[in-house]
Design an enzyme around this catalytic site. Structure first.
Site, mmCIF file in Angstrom:
data_model
loop_
_atom_site.group_PDB
_atom_site.id
_atom_site.type_symbol
_atom_site.label_atom_id
_atom_site.label_comp_id
_atom_site.label_asym_id
_atom_site.label_seq_id
_atom_site.Cartn_x
_atom_site.Cartn_y
_atom_site.Cartn_z
ATOM 1 N N ASP A 28 6.646 -40.292 -19.508
ATOM 2 C CA ASP A 28 7.644 -39.809 -18.549
ATOM 3 C C ASP A 28 7.025 -39.498 -17.185
ATOM 4 O OD1 ASP A 28 10.380 -39.597 -18.830
ATOM 5 O OD2 ASP A 28 10.304 -37.771 -20.051
ATOM 6 N N GLU A 32 21.628 -40.230 -21.922
ATOM 7 C CA GLU A 32 21.582 -38.905 -22.564
ATOM 8 C C GLU A 32 22.905 -38.162 -22.362
ATOM 9 O OE1 GLU A 32 18.072 -36.599 -21.814
ATOM 10 O OE2 GLU A 32 18.901 -34.830 -22.808
ATOM 11 N N GLU A 65 13.884 -40.672 -14.348
ATOM 12 C CA GLU A 65 15.279 -40.229 -14.375
ATOM 13 C C GLU A 65 16.026 -40.625 -13.106
ATOM 14 O OE1 GLU A 65 15.726 -36.076 -15.266
ATOM 15 O OE2 GLU A 65 14.535 -36.237 -17.097
ATOM 16 N N LYS A 122 8.922 -43.970 -17.855
ATOM 17 C CA LYS A 122 10.376 -43.702 -17.789
ATOM 18 C C LYS A 122 10.623 -42.792 -16.594
ATOM 19 C CE LYS A 122 12.595 -40.770 -20.782
ATOM 20 N NZ LYS A 122 13.041 -39.721 -19.850
ATOM 21 N N ASP A 138 8.861 -35.587 -20.913
ATOM 22 C CA ASP A 138 8.523 -34.349 -20.195
ATOM 23 C C ASP A 138 9.127 -33.130 -20.895
ATOM 24 O OD1 ASP A 138 11.133 -34.860 -19.523
ATOM 25 O OD2 ASP A 138 10.834 -34.758 -17.349
HETATM 26 O O1 KIV Z 1 11.739 -35.826 -22.267
HETATM 27 C C1 KIV Z 1 12.423 -36.212 -23.231
HETATM 28 O O2 KIV Z 1 12.213 -35.800 -24.391
HETATM 29 C C2 KIV Z 1 13.496 -37.162 -22.983
HETATM 30 C C3 KIV Z 1 14.395 -37.513 -24.124
HETATM 31 C C4 KIV Z 1 15.327 -36.389 -24.398
HETATM 32 C C5 KIV Z 1 15.098 -38.780 -23.903
HETATM 33 O O3 KIV Z 1 13.639 -37.625 -21.900
#
Ligand code: KIV
Length: 263
Positions: A82, A180, A113, A111, A43
């Protein structure tokens, strides 16, 4: 890498996993021809590609469009899409609609968070046949609560909370976790405590793999120089120079010449 099983295989062999972000077809084609193991359609697209100040501005439509573009350019790579801001916090139906949208756009996994308050949702996605990558430490979607893009887990309590979240995410079925911007010793402790691979960004050398934002490693923004980024190219300088040379050629009537014209 084409399958989620290869993450575990690499982990058991102790082979590092390499991941980069990607948002478009032309760079996906280059990554497809590289040795990179896995592509994250992050994202961060909302900042890198759309100029927003944070990832809070990404939505499902934005993410699906980028996943679609990347999947077309990188048919040989494992693609992670994401889940955008709040899409996993509004109940199971909108979450699963988001997952469906990203997977149909060409992702092989999603993915998301954090952990607290949505561990059941993680399990539900996994039980539905979709691999889930976790993301802990600096979770950029929470930037307004964290008070900025800062290293997380420096204190005993916060370090313990991140470790516990990592264990809980593995239990909920995640196949891998992004760590991260946490201290390197904490990233090592978490990696040692898990059986699934960790993928670090700004979290030291002792994770199972590393991820960087493609545009950071290519040096596309000269003003962005975080400690954890290694620049492999002066992308900004090289591209600007090419554009300036085109501009000069046009203005000097040096372009096009005869062999670049139809007769
Ligand atoms: O959105 C993204 O680029 C990320 C990375 C920094 C792991 O989540």
């Amino acid at each position: 890498m084409k399958s989620v099983l290869e993450f575990q295989k690499k982990q058991s062999l102790g082979d590092p996993i390499s991941m980069v972000t990607c948002y478009d077809t032309w760079s996906a084609r280059i990554i497809n021809d590289s040795g990179i193991d896995c592509i994250l359609v992050g994202d961060s697209a909302s900042m890198v590609m759309h100029g927003f100040p944070s990832t809070v501005h990404a939505d499902v439509e934005m993410m699906a469009a980028h996943v679609r573009a990347v999947a077309k350019g990188a048919p040989d790579k494992f693609v992670v899409g994401d889940i955008p801001f709040l899409a996993h916090r509004k109940g199971i139906k909108p979450l699963m609609d988001t997952v469906e949208c990203l997977m149909k756009a060409g992702a092989h996994s999603v993915k998301l968070e954090g952990a607290q308050g949505h561990l059941e949702e993680v399990s539900h996605i996994v039980e539905s046949g979709v691999p889930v990558m976790g993301h802990l430490g600096l979770t950029p979607q929470s930037v307004n609560q964290l008070g900025g893009f800062k290293v997380q887990g420096k204190g005993k309590e916060t370090a313990r909370a991140i470790l516990e979240d990592a264990v809980a995410l593995e239990k909920a079925g995640c196949f891998s976790i992004v760590l991260e911007c946490i201290p390197a010793p904490l990233a090592k402790e978490i990696t040692d405590a898990l059986t699934i691979p960790t993928i670090g960004i700004g979290s030291g050398a002792d994770t199972s793999g590393q991820v960087l934002v493609l545009h950071d490693l290519l040096g596309m923004d000269p003003s962005f120089k975080p400690k954890f980024v290694r620049r492999y190219l002066d992308g900004y300088g090289l591209i600007k120079d090419a554009i300036d040379r085109f501009d000069a050629d046009v203005k000097q009537r040096d372009f096009p010449v005869k062999k670049e014209s139809f007769v």
